[in-house]
Design a protein around this motif. Structure first.
Motif, PDB file in Angstrom:
ATOM      1  N   LEU A  82      38.245  24.773   6.144  1.00  0.00           N
ATOM      2  CA  LEU A  82      37.986  23.754   6.874  1.00  0.00           C
ATOM      3  C   LEU A  82      39.220  23.465   8.524  1.00  0.00           C
ATOM      4  O   LEU A  82      38.489  23.784   9.723  1.00  0.00           O
ATOM      5  N   ILE A  83      40.303  23.170   8.187  1.00  0.00           N
ATOM      6  CA  ILE A  83      40.920  22.073   9.003  1.00  0.00           C
ATOM      7  C   ILE A  83      41.571  23.952   9.517  1.00  0.00           C
ATOM      8  O   ILE A  83      42.388  23.516  10.609  1.00  0.00           O
ATOM      9  N   GLN A  84      41.861  24.950   8.839  1.00  0.00           N
ATOM     10  CA  GLN A  84      42.875  25.941   9.301  1.00  0.00           C
ATOM     11  C   GLN A  84      41.846  27.015  10.479  1.00  0.00           C
ATOM     12  O   GLN A  84      43.185  26.980  11.043  1.00  0.00           O
ATOM     13  N   ASN A  85      40.710  26.844  10.472  1.00  0.00           N
ATOM     14  CA  ASN A  85      39.967  27.794  10.412  1.00  0.00           C
ATOM     15  C   ASN A  85      39.602  26.190  12.400  1.00  0.00           C
ATOM     16  O   ASN A  85      38.408  26.744  13.246  1.00  0.00           O
ATOM     17  N   ASN A  86      39.798  25.144  12.066  1.00  0.00           N
ATOM     18  CA  ASN A  86      38.946  24.524  13.318  1.00  0.00           C
ATOM     19  C   ASN A  86      38.088  23.967  13.014  1.00  0.00           C
ATOM     20  O   ASN A  86      36.889  23.850  14.260  1.00  0.00           O
ATOM     21  N   ILE A  87      37.155  24.458  12.201  1.00  0.00           N
ATOM     22  CA  ILE A  87      35.962  23.646  11.992  1.00  0.00           C
ATOM     23  C   ILE A  87      35.261  22.182  10.772  1.00  0.00           C
ATOM     24  O   ILE A  87      35.989  22.320  10.353  1.00  0.00           O
ATOM     25  N   VAL A  88      34.098  22.389  11.351  1.00  0.00           N
ATOM     26  CA  VAL A  88      33.849  20.618  10.494  1.00  0.00           C
ATOM     27  C   VAL A  88      32.131  20.539   9.487  1.00  0.00           C
ATOM     28  O   VAL A  88      32.262  20.146   8.718  1.00  0.00           O
ATOM     29  N   SER A  89      32.263  22.359   9.404  1.00  0.00           N
ATOM     30  CA  SER A  89      31.173  22.463   8.945  1.00  0.00           C
ATOM     31  C   SER A  89      30.940  24.707   8.694  1.00  0.00           C
ATOM     32  O   SER A  89      31.964  24.553   9.110  1.00  0.00           O
ATOM     33  N   ALA A  90      30.723  23.931   7.070  1.00  0.00           N
ATOM     34  CA  ALA A  90      30.744  25.878   6.486  1.00  0.00           C
ATOM     35  C   ALA A  90      28.905  25.789   5.998  1.00  0.00           C
ATOM     36  O   ALA A  90      28.817  24.921   4.585  1.00  0.00           O
ATOM     37  N   PRO A  91      28.310  27.231   5.439  1.00  0.00           N
ATOM     38  CA  PRO A  91      27.132  27.392   4.884  1.00  0.00           C
ATOM     39  C   PRO A  91      27.992  28.013   3.618  1.00  0.00           C
ATOM     40  O   PRO A  91      29.246  28.601   3.770  1.00  0.00           O
ATOM     41  N   LEU A  92      27.019  27.688   2.433  1.00  0.00           N
ATOM     42  CA  LEU A  92      27.613  26.930   1.035  1.00  0.00           C
ATOM     43  C   LEU A  92      26.831  28.954   0.605  1.00  0.00           C
ATOM     44  O   LEU A  92      25.775  28.515   0.908  1.00  0.00           O
ATOM     45  N   TRP A  93      27.354  29.457  -0.292  1.00  0.00           N
ATOM     46  CA  TRP A  93      27.130  30.587  -0.573  1.00  0.00           C
ATOM     47  C   TRP A  93      26.598  30.527  -2.426  1.00  0.00           C
ATOM     48  O   TRP A  93      27.652  30.255  -2.786  1.00  0.00           O
ATOM     49  N   ASP A  94      25.605  30.997  -3.216  1.00  0.00           N
ATOM     50  CA  ASP A  94      25.739  30.732  -4.393  1.00  0.00           C
ATOM     51  C   ASP A  94      25.529  31.669  -4.658  1.00  0.00           C
ATOM     52  O   ASP A  94      25.027  33.172  -4.656  1.00  0.00           O
ATOM     53  N   SER A  95      26.513  32.612  -5.354  1.00  0.00           N
ATOM     54  CA  SER A  95      27.170  34.160  -5.599  1.00  0.00           C
ATOM     55  C   SER A  95      26.518  34.702  -6.801  1.00  0.00           C
ATOM     56  O   SER A  95      25.932  35.231  -6.998  1.00  0.00           O
ATOM     57  N   HIS A  96      25.793  33.746  -7.697  1.00  0.00           N
ATOM     58  CA  HIS A  96      25.936  34.054  -8.773  1.00  0.00           C
ATOM     59  C   HIS A  96      24.333  34.309  -8.276  1.00  0.00           C
ATOM     60  O   HIS A  96      23.215  35.585  -9.753  1.00  0.00           O
ATOM     61  N   ASN A  97      23.171  33.537  -7.790  1.00  0.00           N
ATOM     62  CA  ASN A  97      22.066  33.969  -7.436  1.00  0.00           C
ATOM     63  C   ASN A  97      21.742  34.761  -6.198  1.00  0.00           C
ATOM     64  O   ASN A  97      20.693  34.907  -5.998  1.00  0.00           O
TER      65      ASN A  97
ATOM     66  N   PRO B 263      42.691  16.452  17.020  1.00  0.00           N
ATOM     67  CA  PRO B 263      43.759  17.729  17.461  1.00  0.00           C
ATOM     68  C   PRO B 263      43.849  17.157  19.180  1.00  0.00           C
ATOM     69  O   PRO B 263      43.550  16.662  19.858  1.00  0.00           O
ATOM     70  N   GLU B 264      44.465  17.966  19.436  1.00  0.00           N
ATOM     71  CA  GLU B 264      45.451  18.106  20.829  1.00  0.00           C
ATOM     72  C   GLU B 264      44.103  18.201  22.140  1.00  0.00           C
ATOM     73  O   GLU B 264      43.430  17.737  22.606  1.00  0.00           O
ATOM     74  N   ASP B 265      42.692  19.266  21.720  1.00  0.00           N
ATOM     75  CA  ASP B 265      42.057  19.717  22.338  1.00  0.00           C
ATOM     76  C   ASP B 265      40.359  18.628  21.806  1.00  0.00           C
ATOM     77  O   ASP B 265      39.316  19.271  22.854  1.00  0.00           O
ATOM     78  N   PHE B 266      41.082  17.210  21.466  1.00  0.00           N
ATOM     79  CA  PHE B 266      39.612  17.204  21.491  1.00  0.00           C
ATOM     80  C   PHE B 266      39.353  15.589  22.538  1.00  0.00           C
ATOM     81  O   PHE B 266      40.324  15.913  23.779  1.00  0.00           O
ATOM     82  N   PRO B 267      37.926  16.751  23.089  1.00  0.00           N
ATOM     83  CA  PRO B 267      37.323  16.299  24.505  1.00  0.00           C
ATOM     84  C   PRO B 267      37.112  15.040  24.544  1.00  0.00           C
ATOM     85  O   PRO B 267      36.927  15.099  26.086  1.00  0.00           O
ATOM     86  N   GLY B 268      37.409  13.983  24.035  1.00  0.00           N
ATOM     87  CA  GLY B 268      37.193  12.636  24.446  1.00  0.00           C
ATOM     88  C   GLY B 268      36.005  12.033  24.361  1.00  0.00           C
ATOM     89  O   GLY B 268      35.764  12.783  23.604  1.00  0.00           O
ATOM     90  N   ILE B 269      35.639  10.521  24.853  1.00  0.00           N
ATOM     91  CA  ILE B 269      34.492  10.144  24.803  1.00  0.00           C
ATOM     92  C   ILE B 269      33.928  10.028  25.708  1.00  0.00           C
ATOM     93  O   ILE B 269      34.188  10.069  26.807  1.00  0.00           O
TER      94      ILE B 269
END
Ligand code: ADP
Length: 324
Positions: A50-65, A259-265
């Protein structure tokens, strides 16, 4: 009904009609990337991704099913932190936990398991939006199902932020009719506000976010003047590399890692009209507005869900649902 209320209702109706004829696909940009994480991945590694890609969430995949397995968000990391605090002897195991253990962690710390709601991307946007609000999720995955094989595909994730932006950008003719102030329509929360000080520990703020099920806490000084807002996503850099001890650090220290690009409040006042709130949403990266007075004293919080609930359900019979 006064002409101004009539016009406001007409504006709301216009937005609702728009949401009924648009689908979640319409909200997606022409080209986008989607990072899906395998449920077998170590939680520690998922944090780095998440940190490397600068994202805060991601869907999870159950590859067994071959199935969609929910959404990873900052709440999950907050749960891991809570787990570590309740069971400090388990710290070595925390390192070994995989994403598939998140449900067990929720059970161990006794938090309500979030429903894994998803919506088909070609369903009306109104439906995606109302499902999101009813489940109190701030984002919802778009899952397509192949009619013949029943196989699921995660297409993307849409957020309250994106939907509100889409409304603000595309329905100006309707939102400009909403001339009531947020005070007049009682929009936002003004009592029993969760706040913190710069010197409070990150852990204490996290606890109050969990207890209240909110994702942001205004940072105020001793005179109730707003200095900043601590957000759930601010936790992510704090625990980078498994540094759970860092959480004893203060809110002020954590905010310096943004991060530097934090948009502010973003702020607004109780006498601001809803059309001007939509203008702010149209022009800026707003995730919530802090309501202040002329001297920056904290008055309240206006969350995206407050605005969306009003836009979707105000005046609709039987569609009201109480806040928890
Ligand atoms: P957010 O994700 O910005 O925390 P939510 O959509 O979860 O906002 O907000 C749920 C409800 O809690 C809303 O009615 C909002 O006004 C309220 N709320 C948000 N933050 C706070 C806070 N710090 N103190 C009290 N109430 C809050």
């Amino acid at each position: 009904m006064s002409p101004i209320d009539e016009e406001q209702l007409q504006g709301l109706q216009g937005v609702r009609d728009f949401l009924r004829i648009r689908t979640s696909y319409d909200v997606l940009p022409l080209s986008f990337r989607l990072i899906v994480l395998d449920n077998d991945l170590l939680i520690r590694k998922s944090l780095n991704i998440l940190i490397q890609n600068n994202i805060v969430s991601a869907p999870l995949w159950d590859s067994h099913n071959g199935r969609f397995a929910g959404l990873l968000t900052s709440t999950d990391f907050i749960n891991v932190i809570q787990y570590y605090n309740q069971f400090p002897e388990q710290i070595d195991n925390v390192e070994k936990f995989r994403l598939s253990s998140l449900r067990d962690i929720e059970k161990a710390i006794n938090v309500q398991t979030l429903e894994t709601v998803s919506v088909h991307p070609s369903r009306p946007l109104y439906e995606a939006c109302s499902r999101m609000l009813r489940s109190r999720a701030r984002r919802i995955p778009l899952v397509d199902v192949d009619d013949e094989t029943g196989r699921e595909t995660v297409v993307s994730v849409i957020t309250q932020y994106r939907i509100l932006k889409f409304i603000a950008v595309n329905t100006e003719q309707h939102t400009s009719m909403m001339k009531r102030t947020i005070r007049e329509i009682n929009l936002g929360t003004y009592t029993d506000l969760a706040t913190c000080k710069m010197t409070d520990s990150v852990l204490d703020v996290i606890n109050s976010m969990v207890v209240r099920n909110i994702s942001a806490v205004p940072v105020i000084d001793k005179n109730n003047v707003v200095l900043n807002v601590f957000e759930a996503v601010d936790v992510i850099p704090c625990i980078k590399g498994g540094a759970y001890e860092e959480l004893k650090s203060t809110v002020g220290e954590a905010l310096s890692q943004r991060p530097e690009d934090f948009p502010g409040i973003y702020t607004c006042q109780e006498d601001d009209r809803l059309d001007s709130i939509f203008q702010t949403v149209r022009q800026s990266r707003v995730h919530r507005l802090v309501v202040i007075d002329d001297n920056w004293h904290l008055k309240g919080i206006l969350s995206l869900s407050d605005i969306l609930k009003y836009v979707l359900f105000h005046g609709e019979e039987g569609d009201y649902f109480p806040q928890t």
